[in-house]
Scaffold this motif. Sequence first.
Motif, PDB file in Angstrom:
ATOM      1  N   TRP A   1      -7.156  -2.048   1.188  1.00 23.40           N
ATOM      2  CA  TRP A   1      -7.821  -2.733   0.058  1.00 23.40           C
ATOM      3  C   TRP A   1      -8.912  -3.707   0.488  1.00 23.40           C
ATOM      4  O   TRP A   1      -9.352  -4.550  -0.287  1.00 23.40           O
ATOM      5  CB  TRP A   1      -6.791  -3.477  -0.784  1.00 23.40           C
ATOM      6  CG  TRP A   1      -5.813  -4.299   0.007  1.00 23.40           C
ATOM      7  CD1 TRP A   1      -6.077  -5.287   0.906  1.00 23.40           C
ATOM      8  CD2 TRP A   1      -4.391  -4.171  -0.030  1.00 23.40           C
ATOM      9  NE1 TRP A   1      -4.926  -5.794   1.435  1.00 23.40           N
ATOM     10  CE2 TRP A   1      -3.857  -5.128   0.866  1.00 23.40           C
ATOM     11  CE3 TRP A   1      -3.505  -3.355  -0.743  1.00 23.40           C
ATOM     12  CZ2 TRP A   1      -2.489  -5.277   1.068  1.00 23.40           C
ATOM     13  CZ3 TRP A   1      -2.149  -3.510  -0.536  1.00 23.40           C
ATOM     14  CH2 TRP A   1      -1.652  -4.461   0.363  1.00 23.40           C
ATOM     15  N   ALA A   2      -9.359  -3.599   1.708  1.00 22.75           N
ATOM     16  CA  ALA A   2     -10.446  -4.459   2.188  1.00 22.75           C
ATOM     17  C   ALA A   2     -11.740  -4.100   1.460  1.00 22.75           C
ATOM     18  O   ALA A   2     -11.820  -3.081   0.760  1.00 22.75           O
ATOM     19  CB  ALA A   2     -10.604  -4.301   3.699  1.00 22.75           C
ATOM     20  N   PRO A   3     -12.783  -4.914   1.611  1.00 31.03           N
ATOM     21  CA  PRO A   3     -14.024  -4.709   0.839  1.00 31.03           C
ATOM     22  C   PRO A   3     -14.642  -3.325   0.958  1.00 31.03           C
ATOM     23  O   PRO A   3     -15.240  -2.828   0.006  1.00 31.03           O
ATOM     24  CB  PRO A   3     -14.958  -5.777   1.418  1.00 31.03           C
ATOM     25  CG  PRO A   3     -14.030  -6.881   1.839  1.00 31.03           C
ATOM     26  CD  PRO A   3     -12.817  -6.175   2.378  1.00 31.03           C
TER      27      PRO A   3
ATOM     28  N   PRO B   1      -7.433  -6.825  -4.715  1.00 31.72           N
ATOM     29  CA  PRO B   1      -6.823  -6.237  -5.912  1.00 31.72           C
ATOM     30  C   PRO B   1      -6.087  -7.228  -6.799  1.00 31.72           C
ATOM     31  O   PRO B   1      -6.058  -7.060  -8.031  1.00 31.72           O
ATOM     32  CB  PRO B   1      -5.859  -5.179  -5.340  1.00 31.72           C
ATOM     33  CG  PRO B   1      -5.654  -5.546  -3.918  1.00 31.72           C
ATOM     34  CD  PRO B   1      -6.914  -6.196  -3.480  1.00 31.72           C
ATOM     35  N   ALA B   2      -5.483  -8.259  -6.233  1.00 30.86           N
ATOM     36  CA  ALA B   2      -4.778  -9.264  -7.028  1.00 30.86           C
ATOM     37  C   ALA B   2      -5.639 -10.520  -7.131  1.00 30.86           C
ATOM     38  O   ALA B   2      -6.325 -10.898  -6.180  1.00 30.86           O
ATOM     39  CB  ALA B   2      -3.435  -9.604  -6.386  1.00 30.86           C
ATOM     40  N   THR B   3      -5.615 -11.155  -8.280  1.00 31.61           N
ATOM     41  CA  THR B   3      -6.358 -12.395  -8.468  1.00 31.61           C
ATOM     42  C   THR B   3      -5.703 -13.516  -7.674  1.00 31.61           C
ATOM     43  O   THR B   3      -4.495 -13.754  -7.784  1.00 31.61           O
ATOM     44  CB  THR B   3      -6.395 -12.783  -9.954  1.00 31.61           C
ATOM     45  OG1 THR B   3      -7.025 -11.727 -10.696  1.00 31.61           O
ATOM     46  CG2 THR B   3      -7.178 -14.070 -10.168  1.00 31.61           C
ATOM     47  N   VAL B   4      -6.508 -14.200  -6.869  1.00 33.03           N
ATOM     48  CA  VAL B   4      -5.990 -15.271  -6.019  1.00 33.03           C
ATOM     49  C   VAL B   4      -6.323 -16.614  -6.654  1.00 33.03           C
ATOM     50  O   VAL B   4      -7.477 -16.899  -6.970  1.00 33.03           O
ATOM     51  CB  VAL B   4      -6.590 -15.188  -4.602  1.00 33.03           C
ATOM     52  CG1 VAL B   4      -6.019 -16.301  -3.723  1.00 33.03           C
ATOM     53  CG2 VAL B   4      -6.312 -13.826  -3.980  1.00 33.03           C
TER      54      VAL B   4
ATOM     55  N   ALA C   1      -0.630  -4.981  -7.349  1.00 30.56           N
ATOM     56  CA  ALA C   1      -1.901  -4.769  -8.053  1.00 30.56           C
ATOM     57  C   ALA C   1      -2.691  -3.594  -7.479  1.00 30.56           C
ATOM     58  O   ALA C   1      -3.769  -3.272  -7.985  1.00 30.56           O
ATOM     59  CB  ALA C   1      -2.747  -6.042  -7.968  1.00 30.56           C
ATOM     60  N   ALA C   2      -2.174  -2.954  -6.435  1.00 31.34           N
ATOM     61  CA  ALA C   2      -2.870  -1.826  -5.787  1.00 31.34           C
ATOM     62  C   ALA C   2      -1.855  -0.705  -5.595  1.00 31.34           C
ATOM     63  O   ALA C   2      -1.397  -0.441  -4.483  1.00 31.34           O
ATOM     64  CB  ALA C   2      -3.474  -2.271  -4.459  1.00 31.34           C
TER      65      ALA C   2
END
Length: 350
Positions: free
Chosen positions: A178-180, A329-332, A269-270
């Motif tokens: 899930w990296a950029p 993917p998840a809001t931090v 979230a992923a």
Amino acid sequence: MRFFHDTLAQRVRFASGEAAEQLAEEVKELGASRVMVIAAVPERALAHEVAAGLPVAVWHYEVAMHVPVEVAERARAVAVRAQVDLLVPVGGGSTTGLAKAVALTTGLPIVAVPTTYAGSEATSVWGLTEAARKTTGSDPRVLPRTVVYDASLMLSLPVEMSVASGLNALAHCVDSMWAPRADPINAALAGEGIRALKVGLPLVKADPLALQGREEALHGAYLSAVAFASAGSGLHHKICHVLGGMFDLPHAQTHAVVLPHVLAFNGRAALDAERRIARAFGADSAGAGLAALREALDAPRALKDYGMPGRGIAPAVEAVLAVVPASNPATVTEENLTALLRAAWEGDHE
């Protein structure tokens, strides 16, 4: 399906028991005549053994975790004074990292001989620490021209360090999902890396002197680094770079501790990435697969065990929030990141 993928140009020589021969052949092919061998003091004898047949102009033994700027500057000065034409780091991530710091300003090529599962040798990522702040970047000049992999060099790596280093490699795999710049090619490499590490690391723990486990783990570590080099630095690595630079924590152990917490945080979230990781582990879920492996390996559990002060959580949260990838993917938030770091600090059950 639509993605853009960069493949880094690098030769790999993978041959157990042949490091000296493979290294000498590579140096000869490159036409180098003034080699700078970089090794930490504990690996001085090993470096002399591996590099015995090289035209060595200078041996350099000042290596430090997280590559402090002043250490890098001294190594650069040594390289210039000795009119070096090739850098040969023999060691773990800190040693390779120092060679990269020299290459960054001199443009000198690198032939790396890793002795851990750090993976730095297969990436174009560099890192430097100054005033308790670690800065990282990517530059093609720091990518080693060639990597000489010899699993027999890992036979003396203590089991505890092997486990931490291997879990650091596993973190490269997970973050690559899930990296950029995550893409299907990175995911395929990372999935196979997870599988190899899941097989190899328990074998290393069971019999540290057997080559099979060492080779599987080394193969997995290389794949993990290639995936990470293309996918970029995700939330896990942003957290660990902040913690390492801020508190001078041991690199591999920090990654080993933080990984399950980030996996649990992002996995919800992923879901596609979570399923890929679970399949690679051969488990019902990614978290269960990682937990089972960590249990089998008696993995590091708490940041407080490695010198991070509890009062450091708040400033670490502030620093991490400034570098969270927009694509995570998840809001931090300050609240959930604080909870994540507190759990990693305390060693709470993942």
